[in-house]
Design a protein around this motif. Structure first.
Motif, mmCIF file in Angstrom:
data_model
loop_
_atom_site.group_PDB
_atom_site.id
_atom_site.type_symbol
_atom_site.label_atom_id
_atom_site.label_comp_id
_atom_site.label_asym_id
_atom_site.label_seq_id
_atom_site.Cartn_x
_atom_site.Cartn_y
_atom_site.Cartn_z
ATOM 1 N N ARG A 239 0.830 -1.210 0.000
ATOM 2 C CA ARG A 239 0.000 0.000 0.000
ATOM 3 C C ARG A 239 0.862 1.257 0.000
ATOM 4 N N VAL A 240 1.956 1.216 0.770
ATOM 5 C CA VAL A 240 2.887 2.349 0.787
ATOM 6 C C VAL A 240 3.492 2.567 -0.596
ATOM 7 N N GLU B 117 15.085 10.425 3.812
ATOM 8 C CA GLU B 117 15.245 11.881 3.715
ATOM 9 C C GLU B 117 16.691 12.320 3.974
ATOM 10 N N ARG B 118 17.309 11.738 5.007
ATOM 11 C CA ARG B 118 18.627 12.227 5.441
ATOM 12 C C ARG B 118 19.772 11.292 5.057
ATOM 13 N N GLY B 119 19.457 10.109 4.543
ATOM 14 C CA GLY B 119 20.513 9.195 4.132
ATOM 15 C C GLY B 119 21.254 8.563 5.290
ATOM 16 N N THR B 120 20.606 8.384 6.418
ATOM 17 C CA THR B 120 21.251 7.768 7.584
ATOM 18 C C THR B 120 21.367 6.260 7.383
ATOM 19 N N ASP C 106 6.714 10.722 2.769
ATOM 20 C CA ASP C 106 5.328 11.005 3.171
ATOM 21 C C ASP C 106 4.507 9.729 3.259
ATOM 22 N N SER C 107 4.761 8.790 2.370
ATOM 23 C CA SER C 107 4.013 7.532 2.407
ATOM 24 C C SER C 107 4.334 6.742 3.667
ATOM 25 N N PHE C 108 5.592 6.712 4.069
ATOM 26 C CA PHE C 108 5.947 6.016 5.311
ATOM 27 C C PHE C 108 5.458 6.777 6.540
#
Length: 305
Positions: free
Chosen positions: A201-202, A240-243, A214-216
């Motif tokens: 679904r995500v 988002e941050r590449g961690t 946003d989906s997560f």
């Protein structure tokens, strides 16, 4: 005048009326009207709807409004929408309310028929029969709401059991060099289960034009499982941050396994008394019989000789 023919006529009339109403409702709901199909795609719906400026409300509409008010008292509309979303169901609030009202109506009809049968055989106060009908009606509506909650809890418990395996698979895919989004796509395609359905679904939201983060975040907000919410937030932050994500996924999977082990031990401790019931009433008597029966037979043989 005998009561039997009158009761039979009443029951037959009630059954015939119920069948007619059910068939009529099914025929009306089977194919929507043309205006209902066109109205969502036009801008000014009020000009096309002939019933928009009519102030009179029909009796079925009043009954539906009253039934909806009673259903909202049992479970609010926002609560039902949230539980349907957590269940991953495509059912809308209106469809759920219609099902709830149908079950309440069926319970009311059965309770009325039972009340007439009791009244024909035994003189019973009408107030008690009315209370019986009310309890049956509200009980059916409450059970429909309770069944939705039970299904949501069962689905989330299954998702929590599936989570460690899914997290390990995602960690392996990310460690192999795939991006988090590609790893989620691969795992959700290969795996089966409720959590895999949520991941699909995500990814469906992502393919529809939304961002992965946003989906997560939406998955974290709609789920009722804390571990899965933290997992979704961690994935959103990693994207988002590449961690680094591999160690986080392994740690989350280990935490969930440890929590499941602790929960199992706590459940066994709470049910320790219940576990003694088969020991005391089943195993212990059989052990006593096996221990003393050979000696009892020996005593009988000795006394007989």
């Amino acid at each position: 005048m005998s009561v039997g023919p009158v009761l039979g006529a009443l029951l037959g009339g009630a059954f015939t009326l119920g069948v007619l109403l059910g068939v009529t409702g099914w025929l009306r709901g089977r194919r929507p009207a043309l205006i209902d199909r066109v109205a969502p795609y036009v801008r000014d719906v009020a000009d096309l709807n002939p019933h928009a400026n009519v102030d009179t409300v029909s009796i079925p509409q009043r009954l539906h409004a009253a039934g909806t008010a009673v259903a909202d008292a049992i479970g609010s509309a926002d609560s039902v929408r949230r539980r349907l979303d957590r269940l991953g169901s495509a059912m809308s609030l209106e469809v759920f309310r219609a099902r709830q009202l149908r079950r309440a109506g069926a319970a009311a009809g059965l309770s009325v028929a039972l009340s007439l049968l009791i009244l024909a055989r035994h003189p019973t106060p009408p107030l008690a029969l009315l209370i019986l009908c009310a309890i049956a009606t509200f009980g059916a509506a409450w059970w429909c709401d309770h069944d939705l909650t039970r299904r949501v809890e069962a689905r989330e418990a299954a998702m929590l059991q599936e989570f460690p395996t899914m997290a390990d698979m995602l960690a392996l895919a990310v460690a192999a060099g795939e991006s988090p989004a590609a790893a989620v796509q691969r795992v959700s395609t290969l795996a089966h289960g409720d959590l895999a359905d949520e991941l699909r679904r995500v990814m469906g939201d992502v393919h529809a034009g939304g961002t992965v983060a946003d989906s997560f975040d939406a998955l974290a907000s709609r789920t009722g499982v804390g571990a899965i919410a933290r997992f979704a937030e961690g994935l959103a932050g990693a994207i988002e941050r590449g961690t680094p994500l591999v160690d986080v996924l392994h740690a989350q999977a280990a935490d969930v396994r440890e929590a499941a082990r602790r929960a199992l031990i706590e459940t066994g401790g709470r049910r320790e008394v219940l576990m003694m019931v088969p020991v005391v009433f089943a195993i212990l008597p059989v052990t006593i019989v096996f221990a003393f029966y050979p000696g009892l037979i020996g005593l009988h043989l000795t006394s007989g000789s």
